[in-house]
Design a protein around this motif. Structure first.
Motif, short mmCIF file in Angstrom:
data_model
loop_
_atom_site.label_atom_id
_atom_site.label_comp_id
_atom_site.label_asym_id
_atom_site.label_seq_id
_atom_site.Cartn_x
_atom_site.Cartn_y
_atom_site.Cartn_z
N ARG A 2 10.47 29.26 -50.42
CA ARG A 2 10.21 30.45 -51.20
C ARG A 2 9.82 29.87 -52.54
N ILE A 3 8.95 30.52 -53.08
CA ILE A 3 8.35 30.27 -54.30
C ILE A 3 8.59 31.21 -55.51
N ILE A 14 10.98 26.10 -56.65
CA ILE A 14 10.57 26.06 -55.14
C ILE A 14 12.23 26.14 -54.63
N PHE A 34 1.60 22.97 -47.63
CA PHE A 34 2.17 24.14 -48.06
C PHE A 34 2.27 23.88 -49.70
N SER A 37 -1.46 24.54 -50.92
CA SER A 37 -1.94 25.84 -51.02
C SER A 37 -1.35 26.80 -51.66
N GLN A 38 0.08 26.82 -51.96
CA GLN A 38 0.88 27.71 -52.28
C GLN A 38 1.31 27.54 -53.80
N VAL A 39 1.38 26.21 -54.15
CA VAL A 39 1.91 25.85 -55.77
C VAL A 39 0.84 25.37 -56.64
N ASP A 41 -2.61 22.34 -56.28
CA ASP A 41 -3.69 21.50 -55.41
C ASP A 41 -3.63 20.19 -56.22
#
Length: 193
Positions: A2-3, A14, A34, A37-39, A41
């Motif tokens: 989870r972010i 995180i 992950f 793409s989510q936090v 690049d």
């Protein structure tokens, strides 16, 4: 995983998922796809580890200048720290503001601190180990630091009284000595503890 966003753009909490049973738990600490793409690049090039033998040990506030600025992913596999990021981006509306939170082996939280921030922490338990993945290798000629107790920044460290700090960290300049043309904002940034 989870972010959770923080009060500073570029700093993210995180929280890995732990799968527990009578043996203990299993969790995934890092997944490149992950994370990218989510936090952020980015690619990590080095893993670092520090040991603080005693509580109230302060390391920081450290950063590296361009072209080898570092982003850091910080986690604590043993013990606990109060981890802090200070915004050094002079064009940011939160320049000079800080965010802090407890990272511990018990809570399993991680923090991503992107380029443009100073980073430091205070150990809260004996024999605390801190791991951090970095996006650029250490460069002595690009390293910088800010006083861990700069009153203009006003970090509320959780342990008052005497601290253990290296001579180098004890002699770091204040933020306003480094950036006289960029006023420090006094927006209160509440730490997550």
């Amino acid at each position: 995983m989870r972010i959770e966003p923080t009060t500073l753009a570029g700093v993210v909490v995180i929280i890995p998922s732990r799968h527990s049973d009578d043996r203990g738990y299993f969790c995934e600490l890092f997944c490149e796809d992950f994370f990218r793409s989510q936090v952020a690049d980015v690619r990590f090039v080095q893993d670092n580890q520090s040991l603080c033998s005693r509580p109230a040990t302060v390391r920081g506030l450290h950063y590296q200048r361009s072209p080898v600025q570092q982003g850091k992913l910080v986690t604590v596999p043993r013990g606990a720290i109060f981890d802090v990021a200070v915004d050094l981006r002079t064009n940011s509306s939160t320049f000079g503001d800080w965010f802090g939170m407890v990272l511990s082996a018990e809570n399993g939280f991680q923090i991503w601190i992107s380029e443009g921030f100073a980073h430091g922490f205070m150990s809260l338990e004996p024999d605390t180990i801190t791991n951090y993945k970095v996006t650029a290798p250490y460069s002595a000629s690009h390293e910088g630091g800010i006083a861990w107790d700069d009153p203009d920044i006003g970090i509320r460290w959780p342990i008052a009284g005497p601290v253990i700090v290296s001579p180098k960290d004890a002699s770091q300049p204040r933020l306003k000595e480094m950036h006289a043309d960029a006023p420090v904002h006094h927006q209160e940034v509440a730490p997550c503890v």
